[in-house]
Enzyme design. Structure first.
Site, short mmCIF file in Angstrom:
data_model
loop_
_atom_site.label_atom_id
_atom_site.label_comp_id
_atom_site.label_asym_id
_atom_site.label_seq_id
_atom_site.Cartn_x
_atom_site.Cartn_y
_atom_site.Cartn_z
N SER A 169 0.58 -0.92 0.09
CA SER A 169 0.21 0.14 -0.42
C SER A 169 1.23 0.82 0.19
O SER A 169 0.90 1.72 0.69
CB SER A 169 -0.80 0.12 1.20
N GLY A 171 1.02 4.15 -1.79
CA GLY A 171 -0.06 5.71 -1.61
C GLY A 171 -0.22 5.59 0.25
O GLY A 171 0.33 6.95 0.51
N ASP A 172 -0.66 4.41 0.47
CA ASP A 172 -0.89 4.32 2.18
C ASP A 172 0.78 5.29 2.68
O ASP A 172 0.82 6.04 3.80
CB ASP A 172 -2.18 3.83 3.07
N THR A 173 1.20 4.40 2.30
CA THR A 173 2.63 4.70 3.66
C THR A 173 3.18 5.76 3.29
O THR A 173 3.84 6.54 3.96
CB THR A 173 3.41 3.01 3.56
N ALA A 176 1.59 8.46 4.83
CA ALA A 176 2.41 8.76 6.75
C ALA A 176 4.02 9.53 6.73
O ALA A 176 3.98 9.96 7.86
CB ALA A 176 2.39 7.13 6.53
#
Length: 386
Positions: A169, A171-173, A176
């Site tokens: 993932s 895009g998420d990491t 973050a």
């Protein structure tokens, strides 16, 4: 020494209130917790964070990583009681993380401006698909959508097939990680101003930031990047090559390195061949050069090829999976994978903390919370009771 015995870290004493769920917000909290911050995770009493159920196997393990170094406090943010608890904790926190759709905190009477009036030193990290402003702000957004909008999906995969997923993932990491970086920068600035601020992190912009020359290549040269499979266009040789018993990655695109690769191949004349003598020429003849190298690497096992690459100082490497990593001597020597005593699974291996600081290293001090809200009373006493 088990990981839980590693105390401190560069962010020891920093208090983080994590309101988010799934990946982007919680991974930001994981990064801060790994560096020593005390992270209090707010979970809904009904089911908790969905990450508790994600992952493979009879006992999902993803939660064990993303919730390490965190305390679980149960609160329903849709109720006045839950909102009051968050306001009280926010008054004692250094950083607050949330990754809800823009407008959600405001609807729950937890608007950032109101929280800053309670605690002017509070740093609020807001992670969302499209950011807090702009015409798309209120749209639902996930990491995969951000990867598509930010340009990543367009260029990943084989040219004759639909765009591929990265496999993690990303895009998420990425979002973050940028949220964590923004929070650390804001803490540094707070030392001068005494005031917190809001960090607005959009998933799609986090992807856009790592797209290298994508934009100027189009605006200056009229070139649009497209899917090219395993090779990087114009950068040669830099690809995965076949061996007798697997594949091996070689990156020898610099002139001097290519000369060493040609020597290793027993074909030193390649470095003088006009087709391959410099970076631009090799890029122009990339396909035929890859075929030539493949024909050579197919004669060797991975072990044999690796020995040759090491002997000739050519950057190259094995393509590892989790089983390989656990046996790799370099992973072991650097403690890239550590063992954590988990209350559910017992000793469990997972990636260690990173980056590595020489004087105040991070570490895993607590296993992921077993029960939803198990630490509610402890946090109330330590944060709120005076």
């Amino acid at each position: 020494m088990t990981e839980q015995e590693n105390k401190g870290g560069p962010l020891a004493g920093v208090r983080v209130l994590e309101l988010g769920q799934l990946i982007a917000g919680p991974f930001c909290g994981q990064l801060l917790g790994d560096m020593g911050a005390e992270v209090v995770k707010i979970e809904t009493p009904r089911g908790g964070d969905p990450m508790r159920a994600w992952g493979q196997g009879g006992q999902p393990t993803w939660w064990r990583v993303i919730a390490r170094n965190k305390y679980s406090v149960a609160a329903d943010l849709k109720t006045s009681e839950g909102q009051d608890l968050v306001r009280s904790l926010a008054a004692e926190a250094d950083i607050l993380i949330e990754n809800f759709r823009p407008g959600t905190l405001e609807r729950w009477a937890l608007a950032p401006d109101d929280l800053l009036r309670i605690n002017e030193r509070l740093i609020i990290v807001r992670v969302s698909g499209y950011g807090q402003t702009g015409p798309y702000a209120t749209r639902a957004g996930f990491g995969g959508i951000a990867e598509a909008m930010g340009g990543w999906r367009k260029i990943v995969g084989e040219p004759d097939r639909p765009p591929s997923r990265m496999g993690v993932s990303i895009g998420d990491t990425l979002a973050a990680t940028y949220g964590c970086m923004g929070a650390l920068a804001a803490m540094h600035e707070r030392e001068k101003s005494g005031k917190g601020q809001i960090i607005d992190v959009a998933l799609y912009e986090s992807v856009l930031q790592v797209m290298e020359g994508l934009i100027p290549e189009w605006t200056v040269a009229g070139h649009k990047r497209h899917r090219t499979g395993s090779h990087l266009p114009g950068i040669a040789p830099s690809n995965v090559y076949r061996c007798k018993d697997g594949e091996y990655l070689i990156g020898a695109n610099q002139d001097s390195v290519f000369t060493r690769l040609a020597d290793a191949m027993g074909m030193p004349e390649l470095a003088q061949d006009p087709r391959y003598a410099d970076h631009v020429s090799r890029g122009r003849h990339q396909a035929e050069l890859d075929e030539l190298i493949n024909a050579w690497t197919e004669r060797f096992t991975v072990d044999e090829l690796e020995a040759l690459m090491i002997d000739h100082s050519v950057p190259a490497g094995r393509i590892l999976d989790a089983e390989d990593m656990l046996k790799d001597p370099h992973f072991i020597a650097r403690e890239a994978i550590v063992t954590v005593d988990d209350p559910v699974l017992g000793p469990i291996q997972m990636q260690g903390t990173f980056p590595k600081l020489s004087r105040t290293p991070g570490g895993i001090r607590r296993a992921a919370p077993r029960e939803i809200g198990q630490d509610t009373e402890e946090i109330r006493k330590r944060w709120l009771d005076r």
